[in-house]
Design a protein around this motif. Sequence first.
Motif, PDB file in Angstrom:
ATOM      1  N   ARG A 154       5.689  -2.933 -18.327  1.00  0.00           N
ATOM      2  CA  ARG A 154       6.944  -2.301 -17.898  1.00  0.00           C
ATOM      3  C   ARG A 154       7.848  -3.296 -17.191  1.00  0.00           C
ATOM      4  NH1 ARG A 154       8.628   2.914 -16.118  1.00  0.00           N
ATOM      5  NH2 ARG A 154      10.898   2.763 -16.074  1.00  0.00           N
ATOM      6  N   PHE A 155       7.260  -4.303 -16.521  1.00  0.00           N
ATOM      7  CA  PHE A 155       8.050  -5.279 -15.778  1.00  0.00           C
ATOM      8  C   PHE A 155       7.850  -6.678 -16.357  1.00  0.00           C
ATOM      9  CE2 PHE A 155       7.510  -1.898 -12.671  1.00  0.00           C
ATOM     10  CZ  PHE A 155       8.760  -1.824 -12.070  1.00  0.00           C
ATOM     11  N   VAL A 156       8.908  -7.442 -16.299  1.00  0.00           N
ATOM     12  CA  VAL A 156       8.851  -8.875 -16.599  1.00  0.00           C
ATOM     13  C   VAL A 156       8.982  -9.614 -15.271  1.00  0.00           C
ATOM     14  CG1 VAL A 156       9.997 -10.817 -17.727  1.00  0.00           C
ATOM     15  CG2 VAL A 156       9.812  -8.608 -18.909  1.00  0.00           C
ATOM     16  N   GLY A 176       3.351   9.454  -8.561  1.00  0.00           N
ATOM     17  CA  GLY A 176       3.972   9.527  -9.879  1.00  0.00           C
ATOM     18  C   GLY A 176       2.970   9.799 -10.978  1.00  0.00           C
ATOM     19  N   SER A 177       1.824   9.123 -10.944  1.00  0.00           N
ATOM     20  CA  SER A 177       0.774   9.358 -11.946  1.00  0.00           C
ATOM     21  C   SER A 177       0.222  10.770 -11.843  1.00  0.00           C
ATOM     22  CB  SER A 177      -0.354   8.336 -11.767  1.00  0.00           C
ATOM     23  OG  SER A 177       0.123   7.015 -11.955  1.00  0.00           O
ATOM     24  N   GLU A 237       0.835  -1.196   0.000  1.00  0.00           N
ATOM     25  CA  GLU A 237       0.000   0.000   0.000  1.00  0.00           C
ATOM     26  C   GLU A 237       0.871   1.246   0.000  1.00  0.00           C
ATOM     27  OE1 GLU A 237      -2.999  -0.260  -0.637  1.00  0.00           O
ATOM     28  OE2 GLU A 237      -3.509  -2.314  -0.069  1.00  0.00           O
ATOM     29  N   ARG A 238       2.000   1.184   0.671  1.00  0.00           N
ATOM     30  CA  ARG A 238       2.945   2.303   0.602  1.00  0.00           C
ATOM     31  C   ARG A 238       3.439   2.485  -0.825  1.00  0.00           C
ATOM     32  NH1 ARG A 238       7.452   0.623   4.586  1.00  0.00           N
ATOM     33  NH2 ARG A 238       8.446   2.448   3.627  1.00  0.00           N
ATOM     34  N   LEU A 239       3.712   1.374  -1.495  1.00  0.00           N
ATOM     35  CA  LEU A 239       4.138   1.454  -2.889  1.00  0.00           C
ATOM     36  C   LEU A 239       3.021   2.032  -3.757  1.00  0.00           C
ATOM     37  CD1 LEU A 239       6.325   0.840  -4.979  1.00  0.00           C
ATOM     38  CD2 LEU A 239       5.321  -1.442  -5.251  1.00  0.00           C
ATOM     39  N   ARG A 240       1.771   1.689  -3.445  1.00  0.00           N
ATOM     40  CA  ARG A 240       0.650   2.240  -4.208  1.00  0.00           C
ATOM     41  C   ARG A 240       0.615   3.764  -4.078  1.00  0.00           C
ATOM     42  NH1 ARG A 240      -3.875  -0.602  -5.472  1.00  0.00           N
ATOM     43  NH2 ARG A 240      -3.612  -1.995  -3.663  1.00  0.00           N
ATOM     44  N   LEU A 254       5.069   1.840 -11.187  1.00  0.00           N
ATOM     45  CA  LEU A 254       5.294   0.932 -10.058  1.00  0.00           C
ATOM     46  C   LEU A 254       3.993   0.290  -9.583  1.00  0.00           C
ATOM     47  CD1 LEU A 254       7.861   3.073  -8.035  1.00  0.00           C
ATOM     48  CD2 LEU A 254       8.337   0.935  -9.253  1.00  0.00           C
ATOM     49  N   ALA A 255       2.858   0.820 -10.055  1.00  0.00           N
ATOM     50  CA  ALA A 255       1.564   0.240  -9.685  1.00  0.00           C
ATOM     51  C   ALA A 255       1.468  -1.222 -10.101  1.00  0.00           C
ATOM     52  CB  ALA A 255       0.430   1.040 -10.326  1.00  0.00           C
ATOM     53  N   MET A 256       2.222  -1.616 -11.130  1.00  0.00           N
ATOM     54  CA  MET A 256       2.175  -3.012 -11.582  1.00  0.00           C
ATOM     55  C   MET A 256       2.640  -3.957 -10.486  1.00  0.00           C
ATOM     56  SD  MET A 256       4.065  -4.707 -14.905  1.00  0.00           S
ATOM     57  CE  MET A 256       4.111  -6.500 -15.118  1.00  0.00           C
ATOM     58  N   LEU A 257       3.598  -3.523  -9.684  1.00  0.00           N
ATOM     59  CA  LEU A 257       4.107  -4.388  -8.610  1.00  0.00           C
ATOM     60  C   LEU A 257       3.077  -4.562  -7.500  1.00  0.00           C
ATOM     61  CD1 LEU A 257       7.757  -3.007  -8.246  1.00  0.00           C
ATOM     62  CD2 LEU A 257       6.946  -4.897  -9.675  1.00  0.00           C
ATOM     63  N   VAL A 258       2.185  -3.583  -7.354  1.00  0.00           N
ATOM     64  CA  VAL A 258       1.173  -3.651  -6.303  1.00  0.00           C
ATOM     65  C   VAL A 258       0.211  -4.812  -6.561  1.00  0.00           C
ATOM     66  CG1 VAL A 258      -0.647  -2.358  -5.112  1.00  0.00           C
ATOM     67  CG2 VAL A 258       1.391  -1.174  -5.916  1.00  0.00           C
ATOM     68  N   ASP A 259       0.102  -5.221  -7.821  1.00  0.00           N
ATOM     69  CA  ASP A 259      -0.810  -6.324  -8.166  1.00  0.00           C
ATOM     70  C   ASP A 259      -0.296  -7.684  -7.703  1.00  0.00           C
ATOM     71  OD1 ASP A 259      -2.554  -4.562  -9.367  1.00  0.00           O
ATOM     72  OD2 ASP A 259      -1.671  -4.786 -11.353  1.00  0.00           O
TER      73      ASP A 259
END
Length: 724
Positions: free
Chosen positions: A200-202, A60-61, A51-54, A311-316
């Motif tokens: 963006r991430f693999v 950023g967005s 959630e901190r990462l979110r 970085l939102a992709m990592l939140v998933d």
Amino acid sequence: MTTTATITEGTDAPVVDPLQGKRYFNRELSWLAFNRRVMEEACNRAHPLLERLRFLSISGSNFDEFFMVRVAGLKAQELQKVEAWSADGLTPTQQLEAIVEEAATLVDNQQAVWTDIRRDLAETGIEVLDAAEITGDTEHWLEQHFLEQVFPILTPQALDPAHPFPFIPNQGSSVIFDLIRRSDHEPIRELVLLPTTMPRFVRLPGKKVARYVTVETLLKRFSHLLFPGYDVFGSAAFRVLRDSDIEIEEEAEDLVLTFRSAIKRRRRGRVIRLEMEEGIDGALEDVLLEELGGSEALLTETGGFLGVGDLAMLVDEDRPDLKFQPYTPRFPERIREYGGDCFAAIRAKDIVVHHPYESFDVVLAFLGQAAADPDVVAIKQTLYRAGKQSAVINALIAAAEAGKSVTAVVELKARFDEEQNLLWATALERAGVQVVYGFIDWKTHAKISMVVRREDKGFRTYCHFGTGNYHPITARIYTDLSFFTADPRVGRDAAKVFNYVTGYVEPVGLELLDISPHGLRAHLIELIDEEIGHVRAGNPGTIWAKMNSLVDPTVIEKLYEASSAGVEIDLVVRGVCCLRPGVPGMSDNIRVKSIVGRFLEHSRVWAFGNGKTLPNDGAKLFISSADWMPRNFDRRVEYMLPIRNRTVHDQILDQVMVANINDNEQSWELLSDGSYRRIEPGDTPFNLHRYFMTNPSLSGRGASLEKTRSVPKLTVKRSRKKRK
């Protein structure tokens, strides 16, 4: 001699002396301060790690949109040499200089926060690998993945006289390479655009440990596969932000065609911001600056992660232990007591629903029942943002296909939702809905539904008024109010508002509603004047107001006047606030706070003590779709609705507003110097989000409230200490 100029916000804004800028905070810098508060939540260790990462990704967005719209507008003014001052007396150039300085600090802070969160993620089994960490089996798997899944999509382009620099779309990321051909030692420069369809991430395979690699790291690591026979002696990733605002001329003959063309042009807008890797080779930097805007573009270099919003992709990642405990909204018990019959429940008594604590499904049920009910003859609906998968749209289509008269006011000017709204408009028209696009130069921002139903004593109108959008997804994370009523006065007013938007028939004789751009600001000023009058008569004068932004100079000046007269004013302003509180002789009695937490505070609620301290049963209470900004008063269709029903009045004033005033776990106090200070909970911590997640509402409880009385009564807890 004193020089004057008009404020850039709002055609009806007053003339402002730039020497009096100390009365206001700059709007753009206030927005950056808000985004800093969002970013600070990424440092709040009371939140779960993902959630901190979110929060970091949201900052950023937000940052991207700010540059694409607000900074782009200032840059256009500067280039066109527009002579306009902001309310605080700054020229466009001066504002841009201040923005660049503050933005640079904010970017550095974002990267530092990402470094800390990345380290913490690694300790919990979520890793983001650098190129040096790609070795052994990891290297073998990624190489195969690159050849099979990435290589076919990439299209390297040589940069030479025969191959001009390619177009980089808005928010597009690329990697530029300086190469040496081994066969003849000739230098060559290549550019690789990273397709927007590519994640963006693999993510590497594995369940115990989640390992990620950015696509640009992958590209650099395996550049030899993309450029066989070449040696790399320089490379750098970069990212482009372009002017994304859409301007519509008043003489536009076809609004739909105009917007379709404008959306396409937006991809090619002027470059506003160029983000590059820190330490980029000077020759590569010169090429990028020359090809992507030259001196007009704002340049930033970072040693960290480009495009923090991604970085939102990592939140998933499927790690519930690192996220907020899931919350299931309640469905109003009042509706259930009537067997799910929304009309019967509303007919019995007005209802307010508090999202996201109470489910948005009640709004969908209201529209769904209207679509299926053979006695419903007409539905009218405003649509500002409805989302990509909208049950609201489906309900309107079903109603039209059932032979009902359905009117949808689709707002094409909802920023960044224009294309989606065009798609919805097409689908609605195909089903037989009468689609109206409203005004060319004003946005229809009011959130209103009305359903006309045939009943025993004639036609009855049921209305829904929302402080937020008809958007099922955002309704899960935005705090908003939904008000349902069958009051015939409100129904008649709502019909006049729709006639105004669809037929330009200016409403006359509104019974309860106030609307902009006709009279809403004037009524607000009258209400503030009434509180001043109460103080002068020897009675308390009190104002509470909750909104997203406070910018309008006319309203701010009236609040200063009220403060000087002795009116006690508490403002909950989540985002931009240009009012300067706590200044002796000007705003001593004004307190401003901002709440940033698990949910996005979005509702607009205004309360006036009416001769008594707040809260009280006789207070004048309103909900609205409008913030206190020139655009909301002058260039948008908005509503302001008084709340007369006792139970609804109690819920909104005694629960919602008191909880906002009392919150001390996720609140920031605005100081007179423009800085924000996090409020310390002390011995009596109170979190309004936690409170509403664990305490049912008043209005939606029905008979169950009488049986349990389980909702604790809140009392105002507030320090009256003078600021230094």
